[in-house]
Write a protein that holds these residues in place. Structure first.
Motif, PDB file in Angstrom:
ATOM      1  N   GLY A  44      64.803  27.472 -60.105  1.00 39.80           N
ATOM      2  CA  GLY A  44      64.525  28.901 -60.151  1.00 39.80           C
ATOM      3  C   GLY A  44      65.359  29.660 -61.154  1.00 39.80           C
ATOM      4  N   PHE A  45      66.198  28.976 -61.954  1.00 42.30           N
ATOM      5  CA  PHE A  45      67.056  29.671 -62.915  1.00 42.30           C
ATOM      6  C   PHE A  45      66.272  30.231 -64.098  1.00 42.30           C
ATOM      7  CE2 PHE A  45      70.714  27.027 -61.269  1.00 42.30           C
ATOM      8  CZ  PHE A  45      71.327  28.102 -60.672  1.00 42.30           C
ATOM      9  N   VAL A  46      65.318  29.443 -64.618  1.00 46.43           N
ATOM     10  CA  VAL A  46      64.527  29.873 -65.761  1.00 46.43           C
ATOM     11  C   VAL A  46      63.050  29.655 -65.435  1.00 46.43           C
ATOM     12  CG1 VAL A  46      66.338  29.387 -67.443  1.00 46.43           C
ATOM     13  CG2 VAL A  46      64.712  27.599 -66.847  1.00 46.43           C
ATOM     14  N   ARG A  47      62.210  30.160 -66.316  1.00 47.04           N
ATOM     15  CA  ARG A  47      60.772  30.065 -66.076  1.00 47.04           C
ATOM     16  C   ARG A  47      60.317  28.614 -66.089  1.00 47.04           C
ATOM     17  NH1 ARG A  47      55.987  30.219 -69.064  1.00 47.04           N
ATOM     18  NH2 ARG A  47      54.301  31.379 -68.038  1.00 47.04           N
ATOM     19  N   CYS A  48      59.555  28.257 -65.099  1.00 49.33           N
ATOM     20  CA  CYS A  48      59.057  26.887 -64.975  1.00 49.33           C
ATOM     21  C   CYS A  48      58.086  26.587 -66.113  1.00 49.33           C
ATOM     22  CB  CYS A  48      58.369  26.701 -63.626  1.00 49.33           C
ATOM     23  SG  CYS A  48      57.635  25.068 -63.385  1.00 49.33           S
ATOM     24  N   PRO A  49      58.285  25.489 -66.856  1.00 47.76           N
ATOM     25  CA  PRO A  49      57.400  25.175 -67.989  1.00 47.76           C
ATOM     26  C   PRO A  49      56.097  24.500 -67.573  1.00 47.76           C
ATOM     27  CG  PRO A  49      59.103  23.506 -67.818  1.00 47.76           C
ATOM     28  CD  PRO A  49      59.406  24.533 -66.758  1.00 47.76           C
ATOM     29  N   LEU A  50      55.875  24.287 -66.279  1.00 43.61           N
ATOM     30  CA  LEU A  50      54.716  23.545 -65.812  1.00 43.61           C
ATOM     31  C   LEU A  50      53.743  24.454 -65.068  1.00 43.61           C
ATOM     32  CD1 LEU A  50      56.597  20.441 -64.387  1.00 43.61           C
ATOM     33  CD2 LEU A  50      55.411  20.593 -66.579  1.00 43.61           C
ATOM     34  N   PRO A  51      52.455  24.118 -65.055  1.00 45.40           N
ATOM     35  CA  PRO A  51      51.495  24.897 -64.259  1.00 45.40           C
ATOM     36  C   PRO A  51      51.783  24.749 -62.769  1.00 45.40           C
ATOM     37  CG  PRO A  51      50.467  22.911 -65.146  1.00 45.40           C
ATOM     38  CD  PRO A  51      51.809  23.019 -65.800  1.00 45.40           C
ATOM     39  N   PRO A  52      51.418  25.742 -61.969  1.00 44.69           N
ATOM     40  CA  PRO A  52      51.780  25.734 -60.542  1.00 44.69           C
ATOM     41  C   PRO A  52      51.358  24.480 -59.791  1.00 44.69           C
ATOM     42  CG  PRO A  52      50.967  27.889 -61.176  1.00 44.69           C
ATOM     43  CD  PRO A  52      50.739  26.990 -62.349  1.00 44.69           C
ATOM     44  N   HIS A  53      50.227  23.909 -60.129  1.00 44.93           N
ATOM     45  CA  HIS A  53      49.778  22.746 -59.353  1.00 44.93           C
ATOM     46  C   HIS A  53      50.624  21.504 -59.635  1.00 44.93           C
ATOM     47  CE1 HIS A  53      47.706  21.938 -63.183  1.00 44.93           C
ATOM     48  NE2 HIS A  53      47.616  20.668 -62.779  1.00 44.93           N
ATOM     49  N   LEU A  54      51.481  21.544 -60.678  1.00 47.84           N
ATOM     50  CA  LEU A  54      52.381  20.427 -60.972  1.00 47.84           C
ATOM     51  C   LEU A  54      53.820  20.712 -60.571  1.00 47.84           C
ATOM     52  CD1 LEU A  54      51.104  19.263 -64.478  1.00 47.84           C
ATOM     53  CD2 LEU A  54      50.657  18.220 -62.235  1.00 47.84           C
TER      54      LEU A  54
END
Length: 523
Positions: A479-489
């Motif tokens: 949760g520190f930075v924006r997740c680089p993956l789509p939500p379903h992954l």
């Protein structure tokens, strides 16, 4: 580790018939052996028993008894709720600077050191209107050795901006970079906070339940319980390779971490304990922002490779709790044990179950924080992986003979029983062997982690190196930075509120008068 310094507090005295107040007289029973027993009772929940005239009056507060005590004395506390805090020691409920004191409550559940301004009839309240928001700690043992704390509860001492909020703290010199405390022990202790603000990012949440820093031991924390902490239920830190501490038969629940240990190692054992319902369970870690030099090094002092930091025989269960209190969600939700940039730790014979993300995870720590004086990326690599970072390598850790059940059910790529994420192929490798999953084959990232050509035995060779898929998952779960993956992954639970566990009734010390010199409470 969040540093804590002196600030302010308040005192609430309860006037109840049957208890005589005296801040100047010794309410003691002489033992004839060079030590005394000081008796504390305020009558807030039950009447104080009558004392013989030879014993003098009771102390009304624990701090009064501590101030009057001499090395080797006993302080016995009668059931009651004690709202401790003085102008002399404004950042602690009870401030201890006398060595070799033995402080013991007569009933773990009914001797309560309460940092709130609530009532004795309803201690450890949750409502904001009943809190004292002055940042302070509960019981602080400051730079003196040999102090024993037993059979009592401490609650609702709160923080501000990461400072204070430690319910019980053996402090050997926070901020000094030196070891200022030797032996200590605690047993049958309860440390908690019930305050649950609506703001999930509140800086006033209590930080640590049972906290030890800058100590060389020997130390023992046993049969204790800590809950509802925004950082860790238990912490041992700032004692690289010289901690000499055992945590045994303890319970850490509903906190950001069940156990955290920054730059701690050497003879350090966590065994036969329960860590459940936290955001993550156990996390030894190397950081460049502590007041003792990094890294977290589990080797026995004076040896090249022998591990003395042992995590053994614990129940690690259901640490998927995104709604546990936390400051910035520092722990990767759903992880049982994570060794964060640590080295030469041993993880063995634990039961690890119902973990959504990973059972045991070893990972490097790339620390971007500017260090305080005394730390200069010792044991790390400067300017890796980027300028201004300090890279602490996870290497030489051994994970074996653990039992897994129902792990990785979040279902994201790399979620598994075992995982190893390093930015390079280090020697010696983090080594995984003889681990079993009760539901079938052990799952891992990288795959087949226990084979000799990945990260299995023999353990002296280089490790498997970087796994980009696992790196992405760690970014997403932190949760520190924006997740680089789509939500379903990258489907991980998010915090929506702060949920506190109620204060439980727990086993008290079986014979609280055992070993205590003759006194009016233990006739």
């Amino acid at each position: 580790m969040r540093h804590a310094f002196l600030s302010g507090a308040a005192l609430l005295l309860l006037a109840v018939a049957g208890c005589t107040s005296s801040a100047t007289q010794h309410a003691t029973t002489a033992t004839g052996q060079g030590s005394s027993v000081l008796l504390v009772c305020n009558g807030s929940t039950v009447p104080c028993p009558a004392l013989p005239s030879s014993a003098g009056p009771y102390y009304r507060t624990v701090q009064e008894a501590v101030d009057a005590a001499r090395p080797g004395d006993w302080i016995l506390i009668y059931p009651g709720v004690y709202h401790e805090g003085t102008k002399e020691w404004p950042t602690a409920g009870v401030w201890i600077q006398t060595p070799d004191l033995h402080i013991r409550g007569l009933d773990r559940n009914r001797v309560i050191i309460d940092g709130s301004i609530g009532t004795a009839a309803h201690p450890c309240p949750s409502a904001a209107a009943q809190q004292d928001f002055t940042p302070r700690d509960g019981i602080v043992v400051s730079k003196v050795s040999g102090v024993t704390l037993q059979n009592l509860t401490v609650c609702d001492y709160l923080a501000q901006g990461g400072h204070h909020g430690n319910e019980i703290w053996w402090n050997g010199g926070d901020g000094t970079g030196t070891i200022g405390l030797g032996s200590y022990s605690g047993s049958y202790l309860t440390a908690t906070s019930e305050y649950a603000p609506a703001n999930v990012s509140s800086e006033q949440l209590a930080q640590y339940g049972i906290f030890v820093s800058n100590s060389s031991g020997p130390g023992l924390i046993t049969n204790s319980y800590a809950s509802n902490m925004a950082d860790a239920a238990y912490y041992v830190g700032a004692c690289r390779q010289i901690c000499d501490t055992t945590l045994a038969n303890d319970t850490g629940v509903n906190s950001d971490l069940g156990y955290s240990g920054t730059n701690a190692g050497g003879q350090l054992v966590i065994k036969n304990s329960v860590f459940r319902l936290n955001r993550a369970g156990i996390a030894p870690n190397s950081e460049n922002n502590d007041d003792a030099p990094p890294p977290q090094d589990g080797r026995c002092a004076g040896t090249a490779a022998t591990s003395c930091t042992i995590i053994e025989g614990n129940l690690i269960q259901a640490n998927n709790n995104a709604n546990a209190p936390g400051n910035g969600a520092v722990a990767p939700v759903g992880t049982g044990i994570q060794i964060v940039g640590g080295e030469y730790d041993t993880v063995t014979r634990n039961i690890i179950e119902d973990q959504g993300a990973w059972g045991v995870l070893t990972s490097d720590n790339a620390d971007p924080e500017r260090p305080p004086p005394g730390t200069h990326c010792q044991g790390g690599i400067k300017d890796r992986p980027l300028p201004g970072f300090c890279l602490f390598q996870a290497r030489g850790n051994q994970v074996y003979s653990n039992v897994f059940r129902h792990v990785g059910f979040f279902g994201n790529p790399t979620n598994s029983d075992l995982a190893n994420e390093t930015l390079g192929s280090y020697t010696p490798r983090n080594c995984f062997y003889r681990n079993v999953d009760l539901g079938g084959a052990v799952t891992s990232a990288p795959a087949d982690i226990q084979s000799a050509n990945v990260d299995g035995q023999p353990c002296g060779g280089p490790g498997s190196g970087n796994d980009p898929a696992l790196t992405n998952q760690l970014v997403c779960t932190s949760g520190f930075v924006r997740c680089p993956l789509p939500p379903h992954l990258a489907n991980y639970p998010k915090q929506t509120a702060i949920a506190m566990l109620p204060l439980p009734q727990l086993p008290s010390m079986p014979e609280p008068c055992a070993g205590v010199p003759k006194n009016a409470f233990c006739s």
